[in-house]
Design a protein around this motif. Structure first.
Motif, PDB file in Angstrom:
ATOM      1  N   UNK A  84      47.420  42.562  48.410  1.00 30.41           N
ATOM      2  CA  UNK A  84      46.568  42.907  47.631  1.00 30.41           C
ATOM      3  C   UNK A  84      47.234  42.214  46.154  1.00 30.41           C
ATOM      4  N   UNK A  88      47.205  38.664  43.850  1.00 37.17           N
ATOM      5  CA  UNK A  88      46.325  39.610  42.308  1.00 37.17           C
ATOM      6  C   UNK A  88      47.434  38.711  41.408  1.00 37.17           C
ATOM      7  N   UNK A 131      40.481  38.626  30.082  1.00 36.84           N
ATOM      8  CA  UNK A 131      40.761  40.309  29.955  1.00 36.84           C
ATOM      9  C   UNK A 131      40.767  40.265  31.116  1.00 36.84           C
ATOM     10  N   UNK A 132      41.968  41.455  31.598  1.00 36.47           N
ATOM     11  CA  UNK A 132      41.989  41.711  32.746  1.00 36.47           C
ATOM     12  C   UNK A 132      40.990  42.884  33.782  1.00 36.47           C
ATOM     13  N   UNK A 133      40.273  43.746  32.567  1.00 33.77           N
ATOM     14  CA  UNK A 133      39.383  44.102  32.941  1.00 33.77           C
ATOM     15  C   UNK A 133      38.490  44.411  32.192  1.00 33.77           C
ATOM     16  N   UNK A 134      37.185  44.681  32.135  1.00 30.30           N
ATOM     17  CA  UNK A 134      36.284  44.654  31.593  1.00 30.30           C
ATOM     18  C   UNK A 134      35.529  46.385  31.414  1.00 30.30           C
ATOM     19  N   UNK A 194      32.582  48.105  32.035  1.00 31.67           N
ATOM     20  CA  UNK A 194      32.466  48.896  33.226  1.00 31.67           C
ATOM     21  C   UNK A 194      32.901  49.783  32.890  1.00 31.67           C
ATOM     22  N   UNK A 203      39.635  45.347  48.656  1.00 29.81           N
ATOM     23  CA  UNK A 203      40.655  46.370  47.684  1.00 29.81           C
ATOM     24  C   UNK A 203      40.221  44.939  46.327  1.00 29.81           C
ATOM     25  N   UNK A 204      40.741  43.534  47.024  1.00 31.16           N
ATOM     26  CA  UNK A 204      40.590  42.817  45.787  1.00 31.16           C
ATOM     27  C   UNK A 204      39.085  42.326  45.198  1.00 31.16           C
ATOM     28  N   UNK A 257      37.976  45.103  43.562  1.00 33.68           N
ATOM     29  CA  UNK A 257      39.274  44.526  42.170  1.00 33.68           C
ATOM     30  C   UNK A 257      37.959  43.505  40.793  1.00 33.68           C
ATOM     31  N   UNK A 296      35.263  42.782  40.996  1.00 32.40           N
ATOM     32  CA  UNK A 296      33.778  43.129  39.963  1.00 32.40           C
ATOM     33  C   UNK A 296      33.971  43.566  39.303  1.00 32.40           C
ATOM     34  N   UNK A 297      35.249  43.874  38.271  1.00 33.90           N
ATOM     35  CA  UNK A 297      35.202  44.875  37.157  1.00 33.90           C
ATOM     36  C   UNK A 297      36.411  43.930  35.725  1.00 33.90           C
ATOM     37  N   UNK A 298      37.032  42.752  36.909  1.00 35.35           N
ATOM     38  CA  UNK A 298      37.315  42.151  36.160  1.00 35.35           C
ATOM     39  C   UNK A 298      36.909  40.479  35.313  1.00 35.35           C
TER      40      UNK A 298
END
Lengths: 298, 216
Positions: free
Chosen positions: A19, A23, A41-44, A47, B15-16, B19, B21-23
């Protein structure tokens, strides 16, 4: 798990490495091509609460799974629909008739279909033992291929490969009502003693369940589509409601690690039920911060 | 190895996908769409096997002269007609559209319309007021049915000139309160069940979908 030779930590480490590689390489390649208008952005952050809730619930389930490995007996409430599985198979065996297992219209990526396939695996082990014909008309070609493999292995595990008949697991059609018509026709002609309706169902649910009822088959249904539940409750002998469908494979196999995840599910319900009760009490006293907070979470 | 590779891939992709879903990152979105597209590629291969089993099962029925074996010819005729017209002429050709519109759609509609009769027979059994629960169900169903029919309000307003449109108001209350609460409870349970099942699959604890555990 019988014959388990591949431990979870090894799987987790190998999976995590893959993974992270996927990524990492992808992010690097995209970082060079990204335009100024794109959201990089890497993270929203909007959420964040959902993310934390998922992490908390997942951690609870994982803890319960590994806690269950200690061998401590877990109390799991009785689910009548699953207790009746043996009764349904036994009845079909005594009557010398077949069992029909309907997986619904979901594809193989549908979690309810996977849950249904897990139940089918348990049912197949029992039908292999009793030499009761198990008929599985499929709506999805991929599901059919997976199910053939699963049932074949279930028969092999029970030492009855000779009793497995590949012709009993077959593709009917992808069309919703043509599938309902085909399955209804088979029910009326073959008169199976037991009908399992487990998986994702839409408008065809009652057409199937009422036909099963009319031929006098014992019917055990379960679906994740809450709109179809009243139909099953009205027409079937037993219905798995909501999460009971996902609990079925653990309940039937009595595997400690799977049962542990059911315990985790129950703790998850407490995590949701607690804030609901507290929120109601606070609202009654005119304190609204909790309601406002949950309204903002998306 | 036969089990290890699928389990590792299942964990990695599980897992990918979770993840992504949040990026909102473009790569994350691209990856999400790409992996979903990959699943579509598998479909046609499986379809070939599925059609083969369909042909095989109907051919066996004809060969063995099973009950109603004659109808199996209809399957072959229907399949041949759709393939022979659909593949060379295309899905937008008049003949193909005609077959769809005047053969498949009416047959689908016929099956769908049977639902009305099945609802009536199921409702008859469910609403027999033998227990307290069934009586409550019957009362709620009557209110919702009367509230749904426009004439319900008209009759109420004419006979009882008190609290206008009470049937539709009562219907709405039932749908918005007891009905919605029960539905949300079930949906919460389903959601937790889905997450729990997904964790079991991602961690490789639930493996029966792989066709048992033998053959590692």
């Amino acid at each position: 798990m019988k014959g388990q030779r591949f431990s979870c930590p090894v799987l987790v480490v190998q999976g995590l490495v893959i993974s992270l590689l996927v990524l990492g390489c992808g992010l690097n390649a995209f970082a060079q091509e990204a335009t100024t208008t794109e959201d990089t952005r890497l993270f929203d952050t909007a959420k964040i609460w959902i993310f934390l809730a998922v992490i908390l619930y997942s951690a609870t389930v994982v803890y319960c799974i590994y806690h269950a490995r200690s061998g401590k007996e877990l109390f799991i409430r009785r689910i009548p629909g699953l207790e009746a599985v043996d009764e349904a198979i036994g009845r079909a065996t005594e009557m010398g008739r077949s069992i029909m297992y309907i997986l619904g219209l979901g594809g193989v990526s549908n979690v309810a279909t996977i849950a249904s396939m897990n139940i089918l695996s348990q049912v197949a082990q029992k039908t292999a033992d009793y030499e009761t014909p198990l008929r599985v008309p499929c709506n999805d070609p991929i599901v059919m291929n997976v199910v053939q493999e699963m049932v074949k292995t279930a028969y092999l595990n029970e030492g009855r490969p000779d009793a497995y008949n590949e012709e009993n697991i077959f593709f009917l059609t992808e069309s919703q009502f043509a599938y309902a018509a085909g399955v209804d026709g088979m029910m009326v002609r073959e008169k199976p003693a037991a009908v399992f309706l487990q998986g994702t169902f839409f408008a065809e649910s009652l057409i199937l369940a009422e036909t099963g009822n009319s031929i006098g088959a014992i019917q055990i249904a379960g679906t994740d589509k809450e709109h179809q539940l009243p139909f099953f409750i009205a027409a079937c002998d037993y219905t798995l409601i909501g999460e009971e469908l996902y609990a079925a494979s653990a309940y039937l196999s009595r595997e400690p690690m799977l049962l542990g995840s059911l315990k985790g599910q129950d703790y998850g319900k407490v995590m949701i039920f607690g804030p609901i009760v507290i929120g109601v009490i606070l609202e009654l006293f005119g304190i609204t911060w909790m309601t406002t907070f949950f309204q903002r979470v998306r | 190895m036969r089990r290890q590779v699928p389990l590792i891939l299942c964990f990695a992709f599980g897992i990918v996908m979770a993840l992504t879903e949040f990026s909102p990152h473009p790569f994350s979105q691209w990856l999400n769409e790409e992996i979903i597209d990959w699943t579509l590629v598998i479909g046609p291969f499986a379809l070939v096997l599925a059609v083969a089993t369909l042909v095989q099962s109907h051919w066996t029925r004809i060969r063995r002269r099973s009950e109603y074996w004659q109808y199996s010819f209809l399957v072959f005729i229907g399949m041949a007609a759709m393939v022979l017209i659909g593949i060379p002429l295309g899905q937008r050709h008049e003949a193909f559209v005609w077959l769809f519109r005047y053969a498949q759609v009416p047959m689908d509609a016929t099956m769908f319309s049977l639902l009305a009769f099945f609802i009536a027979s199921a409702a008859y059994r469910a609403f027999r007021a033998r227990t307290l629960e069934a009586t409550l169900l019957l009362a709620a169903a009557l209110i919702v049915m009367i509230g749904n029919a426009p004439v319900g309000d008209l009759i109420w307003n004419t006979i009882i000139p008190f609290e206008d449109n009470l049937p539709s108001t009562a219907r709405q209350w039932i749908l918005d309160n007891p009905n919605l609460s029960a539905r949300r409870g079930i949906i919460l349970g389903i959601s937790l069940g889905v997450i729990s099942q997904s964790i079991r699959i991602i961690l490789g604890i639930e493996r029966s979908y792989l066709g048992g555990v033998e053959g590692d």
